[in-house]
Design a protein around this motif. Structure first.
Motif, short mmCIF file in Angstrom:
data_model
loop_
_atom_site.label_atom_id
_atom_site.label_comp_id
_atom_site.label_asym_id
_atom_site.label_seq_id
_atom_site.Cartn_x
_atom_site.Cartn_y
_atom_site.Cartn_z
N ASN A 151 6.59 32.58 -35.93
CA ASN A 151 5.89 32.58 -37.20
C ASN A 151 4.57 31.83 -37.06
N ARG A 152 3.85 31.77 -38.15
CA ARG A 152 2.48 31.22 -38.08
C ARG A 152 2.46 29.75 -37.69
N LYS A 153 3.38 28.98 -38.24
CA LYS A 153 3.38 27.54 -37.95
C LYS A 153 3.76 27.27 -36.50
N GLN A 154 4.67 28.06 -35.95
CA GLN A 154 5.05 27.85 -34.56
C GLN A 154 3.93 28.27 -33.61
N LEU A 155 3.25 29.37 -33.95
CA LEU A 155 2.11 29.77 -33.15
C LEU A 155 1.00 28.72 -33.23
N ALA A 156 0.84 28.13 -34.42
CA ALA A 156 -0.16 27.07 -34.58
C ALA A 156 0.20 25.86 -33.73
N LEU A 157 1.49 25.53 -33.67
CA LEU A 157 1.92 24.41 -32.85
C LEU A 157 1.67 24.68 -31.37
N ILE A 158 1.94 25.90 -30.93
CA ILE A 158 1.70 26.24 -29.52
C ILE A 158 0.21 26.17 -29.20
N ALA A 159 -0.62 26.74 -30.09
CA ALA A 159 -2.07 26.74 -29.85
C ALA A 159 -2.62 25.32 -29.84
N ALA A 160 -2.18 24.49 -30.78
CA ALA A 160 -2.66 23.11 -30.83
C ALA A 160 -2.22 22.33 -29.59
N SER A 161 -0.98 22.56 -29.14
CA SER A 161 -0.48 21.86 -27.96
C SER A 161 -1.26 22.25 -26.71
N LEU A 162 -1.54 23.55 -26.56
CA LEU A 162 -2.31 24.00 -25.40
C LEU A 162 -3.72 23.44 -25.41
N ALA A 163 -4.34 23.40 -26.60
CA ALA A 163 -5.70 22.87 -26.70
C ALA A 163 -5.74 21.39 -26.35
N VAL A 164 -4.79 20.63 -26.89
CA VAL A 164 -4.74 19.20 -26.58
C VAL A 164 -4.43 18.98 -25.10
N LEU A 165 -3.54 19.80 -24.53
CA LEU A 165 -3.20 19.68 -23.11
C LEU A 165 -4.42 19.93 -22.24
N LEU A 166 -5.25 20.90 -22.63
CA LEU A 166 -6.47 21.19 -21.87
C LEU A 166 -7.41 20.00 -21.87
N VAL A 167 -7.63 19.43 -23.05
CA VAL A 167 -8.56 18.31 -23.15
C VAL A 167 -8.02 17.09 -22.40
N VAL A 168 -6.73 16.80 -22.56
CA VAL A 168 -6.14 15.65 -21.86
C VAL A 168 -6.18 15.86 -20.35
N SER A 169 -5.98 17.09 -19.90
CA SER A 169 -6.03 17.37 -18.46
C SER A 169 -7.43 17.13 -17.91
N VAL A 170 -8.45 17.58 -18.65
CA VAL A 170 -9.83 17.36 -18.21
C VAL A 170 -10.14 15.87 -18.17
N TRP A 171 -9.71 15.16 -19.20
CA TRP A 171 -9.97 13.71 -19.25
C TRP A 171 -9.26 12.98 -18.11
N ALA A 172 -8.00 13.33 -17.85
CA ALA A 172 -7.26 12.69 -16.77
C ALA A 172 -7.85 13.05 -15.41
N ALA A 173 -8.26 14.29 -15.25
CA ALA A 173 -8.86 14.70 -13.97
C ALA A 173 -10.15 13.94 -13.70
#
Length: 289
Positions: free
Chosen positions: A21-43
């Motif tokens: 549903n929409r909220k679960q897709l939103a959670l997945i999208a938000a998690s992937l976006a945050v993971l990308l930014v955290v990965s760049v920062w950690a790298a």
């Protein structure tokens, strides 16, 4: 048999819609976006600074397997410079956005203290919104001597009005809530009702505001650094990389600005997506969608 198959297909579609549903897709999208930014920062923190040393024999090399983003006019690896520059910009942008959220929350909560305080806060919001915040940001950064301190202070004092207006509107609505009125009749002070009843309801708005302010903070950090009023030229910030690469674009060294600019755009867009999806997750009207 066909009815059984149709029922099975219908049940499968129902399960798919339930799982996605929409909220679960939103959670997945938000998690992937945050993971990308955290990965760049950690790298950026984990990468070695060795490729940033001057090696004139490797200068002006085009992108290759050894140097995915090419090298600059001093032989420095542009991939390492870009990742470390993004990590630095993320740190500065997050600090600046968090400072701006603190100012906005203080202003918004202060509006609940009385009519006089509300008028002062409303006047300050209108005053800061009437002036282009980029101009104000440049002036504040110049007054504080530029650098990291100038950018953080400048963003904190120029990006708070929009969020403060939202917080103020929410505070005005909470003041008329029944449980707040009961607390006031029981003799509780305005500060007590504000910190115990209103502030917990404002935390989701502050979190979303932080994520939505970050793209503006990191872009303005890059722009201020680009014109020479931001971070030191010795720091591998994205604004400095883009500013230095401008003089070499006419010679065909396109990769000096293309890859850093593209990575900056992706990081900013990732935070923007995270903020928008978090807003969907916290919206009570979309609970059953």
């Amino acid at each position: 048999m066909r009815k059984t198959e149709a029922a099975g297909v219908s049940a499968g579609l129902s399960i798919f819609r339930f799982r996605f549903n929409r909220k679960q897709l939103a959670l997945i999208a938000a998690s992937l976006a945050v993971l990308l930014v955290v990965s760049v920062w950690a790298a950026g923190l984990l990468l070695s600074s060795g490729p940033l040393s001057t090696r004139l024999e490797l200068r002006n090399m085009a992108p290759s397997a050894a140097h995915p983003f090419g090298t600059d006019w001093l032989g420095r690896d542009m991939f390492t410079r870009t990742v470390k520059g993004l990590a630095l910009s993320i740190s500065v942008g997050m600090a600046a956005a968090a400072s701006s959220v603190v100012v906005a929350s203080l202003m918004g909560v202060a509006a609940a203290m009385g009519r006089t305080a509300d008028r002062i806060v409303s006047w300050l919001i209108d005053l800061f919104l009437s002036v282009p915040h980029l101009v104000t940001l440049i002036l504040i950064a110049f007054v504080f001597g530029g650098g990291m301190k100038g950018i953080i202070v400048g963003v904190a004092f120029t990006h708070w009005p929009s969020l403060a207006r939202v917080i103020r509107a929410e505070v005005m609505q909470l003041k008329t809530a029944e449980y707040v009125q009961i607390s006031r009749r029981l003799g509780k002070s305005r500060w007590w009702t504000t910190t115990r009843h209103m502030l917990p309801h404002l935390l989701p708005h502050l979190l979303v505001g932080l994520l939505l302010l970050f793209p503006h903070a990191i872009l303005h950090e890059a722009s201020i650094t680009f014109i020479g009023l931001g971070l030191s030229p010795h720091q591998p910030a994205i604004g400095i990389i883009l500013s230095e690469s401008m003089r070499y674009l006419s010679t065909g060294l396109w990769w000096l600005a293309f890859f850093p600019g593209l990575c900056l755009l992706l990081v900013v867009r990732a935070f923007d997506v995270a903020g928008e999806q978090l807003r969907v997750l916290l919206d009570p009207r979309q609970t059953h969608e």
